[in-house]
Design a protein around this motif. Sequence first.
Motif, PDB file in Angstrom:
ATOM      1  N   TRP A 132       0.792  -1.219  -0.069  1.00  0.00           N
ATOM      2  CA  TRP A 132       0.051   0.045   0.004  1.00  0.00           C
ATOM      3  C   TRP A 132       0.802   1.219  -0.090  1.00  0.00           C
ATOM      4  O   TRP A 132       1.916   1.219   0.537  1.00  0.00           O
ATOM      5  N   LEU A 133       0.244   2.354  -0.463  1.00  0.00           N
ATOM      6  CA  LEU A 133       0.904   3.504  -0.562  1.00  0.00           C
ATOM      7  C   LEU A 133      -0.301   4.626   0.058  1.00  0.00           C
ATOM      8  O   LEU A 133      -1.084   4.728  -0.494  1.00  0.00           O
ATOM      9  N   ARG A 134       0.186   5.292   0.978  1.00  0.00           N
ATOM     10  CA  ARG A 134      -0.565   6.325   1.431  1.00  0.00           C
ATOM     11  C   ARG A 134      -0.141   7.825   1.358  1.00  0.00           C
ATOM     12  O   ARG A 134       1.112   7.951   1.724  1.00  0.00           O
ATOM     13  N   PHE A 135      -1.206   8.694   0.988  1.00  0.00           N
ATOM     14  CA  PHE A 135      -0.543  10.201   1.148  1.00  0.00           C
ATOM     15  C   PHE A 135      -1.139  10.708   2.238  1.00  0.00           C
ATOM     16  O   PHE A 135      -2.497  10.687   2.811  1.00  0.00           O
ATOM     17  N   ASN A 136      -0.358  11.174   3.073  1.00  0.00           N
ATOM     18  CA  ASN A 136      -0.677  11.887   4.214  1.00  0.00           C
ATOM     19  C   ASN A 136      -1.190  13.383   3.835  1.00  0.00           C
ATOM     20  O   ASN A 136      -0.622  14.289   3.565  1.00  0.00           O
ATOM     21  N   LEU A 137      -2.692  13.446   3.882  1.00  0.00           N
ATOM     22  CA  LEU A 137      -3.284  14.788   3.284  1.00  0.00           C
ATOM     23  C   LEU A 137      -4.241  15.079   4.275  1.00  0.00           C
ATOM     24  O   LEU A 137      -5.286  14.394   4.267  1.00  0.00           O
ATOM     25  N   SER A 138      -4.073  16.275   4.902  1.00  0.00           N
ATOM     26  CA  SER A 138      -5.155  16.471   6.002  1.00  0.00           C
ATOM     27  C   SER A 138      -5.807  17.915   5.448  1.00  0.00           C
ATOM     28  O   SER A 138      -6.555  18.263   6.569  1.00  0.00           O
ATOM     29  N   ALA A 139      -5.534  18.243   4.341  1.00  0.00           N
ATOM     30  CA  ALA A 139      -6.426  19.303   3.914  1.00  0.00           C
ATOM     31  C   ALA A 139      -6.400  19.464   2.320  1.00  0.00           C
ATOM     32  O   ALA A 139      -5.427  19.012   1.562  1.00  0.00           O
ATOM     33  N   VAL A 140      -7.236  20.103   1.749  1.00  0.00           N
ATOM     34  CA  VAL A 140      -7.116  20.118   0.110  1.00  0.00           C
ATOM     35  C   VAL A 140      -7.631  21.658  -0.089  1.00  0.00           C
ATOM     36  O   VAL A 140      -8.118  22.381   0.633  1.00  0.00           O
ATOM     37  N   GLY A 141      -7.378  21.969  -1.392  1.00  0.00           N
ATOM     38  CA  GLY A 141      -7.557  23.406  -2.199  1.00  0.00           C
ATOM     39  C   GLY A 141      -6.935  24.410  -1.277  1.00  0.00           C
ATOM     40  O   GLY A 141      -5.850  24.201  -0.839  1.00  0.00           O
ATOM     41  N   GLU A 142      -7.626  25.460  -1.179  1.00  0.00           N
ATOM     42  CA  GLU A 142      -7.091  26.588  -0.169  1.00  0.00           C
ATOM     43  C   GLU A 142      -6.791  26.319   1.196  1.00  0.00           C
ATOM     44  O   GLU A 142      -5.846  27.141   1.575  1.00  0.00           O
ATOM     45  N   ASN A 143      -7.382  25.451   1.819  1.00  0.00           N
ATOM     46  CA  ASN A 143      -7.091  25.037   3.260  1.00  0.00           C
ATOM     47  C   ASN A 143      -5.842  24.334   3.116  1.00  0.00           C
ATOM     48  O   ASN A 143      -5.290  24.072   4.298  1.00  0.00           O
ATOM     49  N   TYR A 144      -5.133  23.767   2.230  1.00  0.00           N
ATOM     50  CA  TYR A 144      -3.976  22.801   2.034  1.00  0.00           C
ATOM     51  C   TYR A 144      -2.702  23.587   2.859  1.00  0.00           C
ATOM     52  O   TYR A 144      -2.061  23.294   3.929  1.00  0.00           O
ATOM     53  N   ALA A 145      -2.460  24.919   2.183  1.00  0.00           N
ATOM     54  CA  ALA A 145      -1.348  25.814   2.703  1.00  0.00           C
ATOM     55  C   ALA A 145      -1.671  26.019   4.264  1.00  0.00           C
ATOM     56  O   ALA A 145      -0.577  26.068   4.956  1.00  0.00           O
ATOM     57  N   THR A 146      -2.866  26.130   4.714  1.00  0.00           N
ATOM     58  CA  THR A 146      -3.037  26.535   6.249  1.00  0.00           C
ATOM     59  C   THR A 146      -2.485  25.374   7.025  1.00  0.00           C
ATOM     60  O   THR A 146      -1.838  25.614   8.053  1.00  0.00           O
ATOM     61  N   VAL A 147      -3.046  24.372   6.613  1.00  0.00           N
ATOM     62  CA  VAL A 147      -2.822  22.796   7.429  1.00  0.00           C
ATOM     63  C   VAL A 147      -1.366  22.455   7.333  1.00  0.00           C
ATOM     64  O   VAL A 147      -0.690  22.024   8.105  1.00  0.00           O
ATOM     65  N   HIS A 148      -0.781  22.371   6.144  1.00  0.00           N
ATOM     66  CA  HIS A 148       0.567  21.905   5.895  1.00  0.00           C
ATOM     67  C   HIS A 148       1.617  22.789   5.513  1.00  0.00           C
ATOM     68  O   HIS A 148       2.736  22.417   5.416  1.00  0.00           O
ATOM     69  N   GLY A 149       1.444  23.988   5.703  1.00  0.00           N
ATOM     70  CA  GLY A 149       2.380  25.071   5.810  1.00  0.00           C
ATOM     71  C   GLY A 149       3.321  25.369   4.394  1.00  0.00           C
ATOM     72  O   GLY A 149       4.403  25.569   4.398  1.00  0.00           O
ATOM     73  N   ALA A 150       2.596  24.781   3.328  1.00  0.00           N
ATOM     74  CA  ALA A 150       3.235  24.873   2.050  1.00  0.00           C
ATOM     75  C   ALA A 150       2.291  25.189   0.916  1.00  0.00           C
ATOM     76  O   ALA A 150       1.194  24.487   0.858  1.00  0.00           O
ATOM     77  N   PRO A 151       2.452  26.004   0.120  1.00  0.00           N
ATOM     78  CA  PRO A 151       1.577  26.251  -0.903  1.00  0.00           C
ATOM     79  C   PRO A 151       1.779  25.313  -2.320  1.00  0.00           C
ATOM     80  O   PRO A 151       1.947  25.856  -3.473  1.00  0.00           O
ATOM     81  N   VAL A 152       1.615  24.083  -1.949  1.00  0.00           N
ATOM     82  CA  VAL A 152       1.863  23.042  -2.974  1.00  0.00           C
ATOM     83  C   VAL A 152       0.644  21.995  -3.187  1.00  0.00           C
ATOM     84  O   VAL A 152       0.825  21.024  -3.964  1.00  0.00           O
ATOM     85  N   TRP A 153      -0.434  22.501  -2.917  1.00  0.00           N
ATOM     86  CA  TRP A 153      -1.641  21.583  -3.279  1.00  0.00           C
ATOM     87  C   TRP A 153      -1.734  21.216  -4.959  1.00  0.00           C
ATOM     88  O   TRP A 153      -1.992  19.891  -4.951  1.00  0.00           O
ATOM     89  N   ASP A 154      -1.605  22.015  -5.599  1.00  0.00           N
ATOM     90  CA  ASP A 154      -1.605  21.527  -7.175  1.00  0.00           C
ATOM     91  C   ASP A 154      -0.928  20.451  -7.368  1.00  0.00           C
ATOM     92  O   ASP A 154      -1.331  19.308  -8.041  1.00  0.00           O
ATOM     93  N   LYS A 155       0.513  20.495  -6.899  1.00  0.00           N
ATOM     94  CA  LYS A 155       1.394  19.351  -7.181  1.00  0.00           C
ATOM     95  C   LYS A 155       1.107  18.246  -6.565  1.00  0.00           C
ATOM     96  O   LYS A 155       1.282  16.900  -7.069  1.00  0.00           O
ATOM     97  N   VAL A 156       0.823  18.155  -5.155  1.00  0.00           N
ATOM     98  CA  VAL A 156       0.206  16.876  -4.480  1.00  0.00           C
ATOM     99  C   VAL A 156      -1.066  16.338  -5.237  1.00  0.00           C
ATOM    100  O   VAL A 156      -0.868  15.309  -5.479  1.00  0.00           O
ATOM    101  N   LYS A 157      -1.858  17.076  -5.611  1.00  0.00           N
ATOM    102  CA  LYS A 157      -3.259  16.687  -6.225  1.00  0.00           C
ATOM    103  C   LYS A 157      -2.910  15.943  -7.346  1.00  0.00           C
ATOM    104  O   LYS A 157      -3.202  14.748  -7.713  1.00  0.00           O
ATOM    105  N   ALA A 158      -1.781  16.497  -8.339  1.00  0.00           N
ATOM    106  CA  ALA A 158      -1.677  15.809  -9.346  1.00  0.00           C
ATOM    107  C   ALA A 158      -0.854  14.537  -9.307  1.00  0.00           C
ATOM    108  O   ALA A 158      -0.982  13.704 -10.090  1.00  0.00           O
TER     109      ALA A 158
END
Length: 358
Positions: A132-158
């Motif tokens: 198994w492969l798990r992506f640790n993802l606790s927020a999506v969209g505009e909220n991603y940077a707030t929770v994960h501290g980095a503006p890279v949502w588009d890269k992670v999503k892709a």
Amino acid sequence: MKDKWALDSNKLLWHMDRVHKHFVRGKRIAPVMIDAGITKKCNIRCEFCYGIHQKMNGTMIPREPLIRLFKEAPKVGIKAIAIVGDGEPTLNPALVDAVIAGKESGLHMAVATNGVRMTDTMIADLVDRLVWLRFNLSAVGENYATVHGAPVWDKVKANIERAVKYRDFRKLYRPACTIGLQMVLTENAFKSVIEEAQFAIDAGVDYFVIKQCSDPKNDRMVVPLQEWFDKPGVVKVLKDAEAMSTEKTRVIVKFAAIASRIRRPYDHCLDVPLLFQMSGDGKCYPCGYLFGDERYCYGDITKQSIGEILASEHYWSVIKTMQTTFNVHKDCAGHCRHQSTNEFIHKFVNKPEHINFL
């Protein structure tokens, strides 16, 4: 709908041979699995980061001892290694080589990643070999940077979408790697629960699990208090997310794990011979909360083989300490990785009498 992954419990029913051997017959056993970190470095800054407590210092396990571990582990009776430790594993350049070596040795493996640094080649190498492969993802969209501290949502999503697409192609020729998302539940992450559930379904992952946030008593932690779960609407939103589950994508809230933050029915850490944990600098301990506490260090995988550590009297003396004098009510913090398996073993060794009556 059947929870075929037992994400809110454990899988010890599949390993009762070792449970009986150690807890009934008193014999020494090899761990079923290793929860491994392979670096103490990360490229984002999640608001709930447990690694802050574990003193992330940028070190990583060198290639040679890492490969040795993945080759030797099955030979000493270890069945699986989950690379889910205290740093971002894709930052260690030996990650893929270690997974290749482990696959050739018959080891079952898994990786948890934030998904930022994954390339098409890495995705292919991992998906072809992991259980198994798990992506640790606790927020999506505009909220991603707030929770994960980095503006890279588009890269992670892709990268998540590419991993699922590649897996769906490869499963025509080999057993499929399970791909999932995991949210650590904080009040900020809660804002993304429904949106992330929909993303999980749209992306076609196998599951989206929402887990408790552990508390290592660190000033940066944003652990929701129990009172927050009692607010009107919180549980409803979580149950609404679960109800979004489809035949292909399960949404799973770890309600049992969240509730068990309140109390432990056992006094000592019983399951430690079954689950071995390794920090990203190569030092090995009973659990992630104790990383860096030399009193509980089993050994160092950069200086010793896994076989040497497991055969040492020092290792078994630490095991004995954890099972007899370590007080989980005072010496632990938050919900531990060992919680569910400890509860299982506590019930197993304290079975009621009148065995033929239900």
